[in-house]
Design a protein around this motif. Structure first.
Motif, short mmCIF file in Angstrom:
data_model
loop_
_atom_site.label_atom_id
_atom_site.label_comp_id
_atom_site.label_asym_id
_atom_site.label_seq_id
_atom_site.Cartn_x
_atom_site.Cartn_y
_atom_site.Cartn_z
N LYS A 110 0.91 -1.29 -0.06
CA LYS A 110 -0.02 -0.13 0.03
C LYS A 110 0.97 0.97 0.35
O LYS A 110 1.67 1.16 1.41
CB LYS A 110 -0.93 0.07 1.14
N THR A 112 0.96 5.14 0.95
CA THR A 112 -0.13 6.70 0.88
C THR A 112 0.95 7.50 0.76
O THR A 112 2.39 7.46 1.45
CB THR A 112 0.16 6.31 2.42
N SER A 113 0.47 8.79 0.23
CA SER A 113 1.39 9.84 -0.02
C SER A 113 1.40 10.44 1.40
O SER A 113 0.67 10.31 2.31
CB SER A 113 0.68 10.85 -0.49
N ALA A 123 6.31 9.41 0.17
CA ALA A 123 5.53 8.53 0.17
C ALA A 123 6.01 7.43 0.94
O ALA A 123 7.11 7.06 1.67
CB ALA A 123 4.66 7.77 -1.20
N THR A 126 3.82 0.54 3.09
CA THR A 126 3.46 -0.50 3.71
C THR A 126 3.75 -1.54 2.55
O THR A 126 2.28 -1.61 2.30
CB THR A 126 1.78 0.06 4.88
N THR A 136 7.50 -0.81 6.12
CA THR A 136 7.21 0.62 6.19
C THR A 136 8.83 0.60 5.51
O THR A 136 9.54 1.20 6.47
CB THR A 136 6.38 2.05 6.98
#
Length: 153
Positions: A110, A112-113, A123, A126, A136
């Motif tokens: 995943k 994420t910004s 970013a 994960t 992460t």
């Protein structure tokens, strides 16, 4: 005088009965009577953040499939040359994949910004491993070139 129901009345009654049965089944099964939206993925070749997500998705697929040629080509296309050199050194020292920071392949990912500024976008990636554990990595890309310039734990 007794009259048989019309065809239309019979159709409406049957449709109502079928709908009620479906709703009852859905309630008993604990599901929604309406269909869920299908999953979707979107992006843009113009965005550095999208490029991070595109890279990680494609790279993990290639490594998972054991396709070393494709994973090398993805590194060459998406990663800046200085980062490619840093990763080679990291991998020699740690005996693991520098992009994934691991010796194996995650089951899910995943992106994420985190933020953007000063010509960079950041970013958090994960990675989910067997046993549902996660790690992460923090990834930075240049907004102008769209190349990934840093990968850190």
């Amino acid at each position: 005088m007794f009259q048989l129901p019309t065809k239309r009345a019979t159709s409406i009654a049957l449709a109502a009965t079928a709908g009620a049965a479906a709703l009852s089944f859905a309630l008993l099964a604990g599901t929604s009577a309406t269909a869920a939206a299908p999953p979707s993925v979107s992006g843009s070749p113009e965005g550095a953040f999208t490029r991070i997500a595109d890279f990680y998705g494609s790279y993990i697929d290639a490594v998972y499939d054991g396709d070393g040629k494709t994973s090398d080509q993805l590194r060459a296309f998406y990663l800046s040359e200085p980062l490619q050199g840093e990763l080679r050194q990291w991998e020699e020292s740690n005996h693991a994949d520098g992009v994934l920071r691991a010796q194996n392949v995650p089951l899910k990912w995943k992106v994420t910004s985190v933020d953007s500024g000063m010509g960079k976008t950041n970013a958090a990636v994960t990675l989910t491993w067997s046993g549902n554990t996660t790690t992460t990595v923090h990834v930075q890309a240049d907004l102008q070139t769209k190349k990934i310039t840093a990968i850190r734990d």
